[in-house]
Design an enzyme around this catalytic site. Structure first.
Site, short mmCIF file in Angstrom:
data_model
loop_
_atom_site.label_atom_id
_atom_site.label_comp_id
_atom_site.label_asym_id
_atom_site.label_seq_id
_atom_site.Cartn_x
_atom_site.Cartn_y
_atom_site.Cartn_z
N LEU A 135 1.10 -1.20 0.00
CA LEU A 135 0.05 -0.07 0.16
C LEU A 135 0.85 1.14 0.07
O LEU A 135 1.86 1.18 0.78
CB LEU A 135 -0.95 0.17 1.31
N ASP A 136 0.41 2.33 -0.66
CA ASP A 136 1.31 3.47 -0.65
C ASP A 136 1.45 4.13 0.71
O ASP A 136 0.53 3.78 1.58
CB ASP A 136 0.63 4.60 -1.54
N LYS A 137 2.23 4.69 1.01
CA LYS A 137 2.48 5.37 2.42
C LYS A 137 1.42 6.25 2.80
O LYS A 137 0.83 6.18 3.88
CB LYS A 137 3.69 6.27 2.31
N THR A 139 -1.78 5.64 2.19
CA THR A 139 -3.08 4.81 2.08
C THR A 139 -3.04 3.96 3.24
O THR A 139 -2.38 3.41 3.70
CB THR A 139 -3.10 4.01 0.88
N ARG A 236 -5.62 6.07 -7.74
CA ARG A 236 -5.38 7.47 -7.77
C ARG A 236 -5.38 8.12 -9.11
O ARG A 236 -5.72 9.07 -9.70
CB ARG A 236 -4.15 7.69 -6.88
#
Length: 315
Positions: A135-137, A139, A236
């Site tokens: 997961l992105d930072k 998120t 996104r």
């Protein structure tokens, strides 16, 4: 070196390239990984080294040895982890927004991996400590981690077969259609290599996203978004390229939209309340790596996301 595995090439793989067949027989391997194993002599066909592009006849024995990873040098850290589910094979985390999953240049410490090293010890499954996806930072939400080599291989196979349901909650700008589907080419942005785009004429990669709106507000929407592929920044990018960037997303246009709004505008205030791209991995469902039973896990809406929702509902 780990215990070698042996496969007999079935008739339906006759005529197939060795590297492709290897990914079918060992689904946890990517094609690039299979090619490296063949080139380094860790995968033998009929007891002999084989080129990745060699064709199989069917009936051959493939002997596969996957080398143990070199020591990573990563540091174990006693960091808080919110655990949604845990058994002998896996655990599912509720990753906090702002926490990086894997150490990298600029963030060598205080990541999910550092915390897992402390929780699981150094005997975890391989160099990525059982991380099947990321997961992105910015998120938050569900992140599954394998605790054994067998669980890692099974979960990687499930992701590769797309036998995993990934549902996100997203707060985005504008009047989003009640439901929709985006199926597009996908790749690096041609001029900004830190970003991704779906506005490509052609690409070897495709990205598929579907959504349905759960709540609509003046100037914003809460959408339930399903990922059918797992591309970097996919939700996104897809929503931004469709004209609906996520609230507070500085990379894909959310903050630019907010800067044009008045300070009392509910959408701007909601973006300030969440303070990061408004994306939450709310639900994850997958076959259990040992039993095959369907596992379904939900991560509660975090306080920052809930605060943004409250502002939009009141506005």
């Amino acid at each position: 070196m780990r215990e070698p595995r042996r496969f007999t090439v079935p008739a339906d793989l006759a005529g197939e390239r060795v590297d492709v067949a290897l990914t079918r027989l060992a689904p946890e391997l990517s094609r690039a990984r299979a090619q490296r194993l063949l080139e380094d002599g860790h995968a033998l066909v009929g007891g002999r080294a084989a080129k990745p592009a060699a064709r199989l006849r069917g009936g051959e024995e493939i002997r596969l040895e996957v080398p143990a990873p070199a020591p990573s040098g990563l540091v174990a850290q006693d960091l808080p982890l919110a655990v949604l589910l845990e058994d002998d094979d896996l655990l599912v985390l509720d990753k906090a927004a702002g926490m990086v999953v894997h150490p990298a240049r600029g963030t060598p410490h205080s990541t999910v991996v550092n915390a897992l090293l402390h929780r699981l010890g150094p005997g975890g499954p391989g160099e990525r400590l059982g991380l099947v996806h990321r997961l992105d930072k910015g998120t938050s939400g569900c992140l599954v981690v394998a605790k054994t080599e067998a669980a890692l291989a099974a979960l990687q196979g499930a992701f590769k077969r797309r036998d995993v349901e990934k549902i996100y909650l997203a707060l985005c700008h504008g009047r989003l259609a009640p439901e929709g589907r985006l199926d597009t080419p996908y790749g690096r942005h041609p001029t900004d290599r830190t970003r991704w785009t779906s506005k490509l004429r052609e690409s070897s990669r495709r990205a598929v996203t579907t959504w349905r709106v759960r709540e609509a507000f003046p100037g914003a929407a809460l959408a339930e978004v399903a990922l059918h592929t797992g591309r970097t920044h996919q939700i996104r990018v897809h929503l931004a390229d469709a004209g609906h960037p996520l609230l507070a997303d500085a990379t894909y246009g959310g903050t630019r939209r907010e800067a044009r709004l008045g300070p009392e505008n509910p959408v701007r205030r909601a973006a300030e309340a969440v303070g990061r791209q408004a994306l939450h991995a709310a639900r994850l469902a997958f076959p259990h790596p040992r039993t095959g039973a369907r596992v379904e896990v939900e991560a509660p809406v975090p306080p920052d996301f809930a605060a943004a929702l409250a502002i939009l509902r009141a506005g």
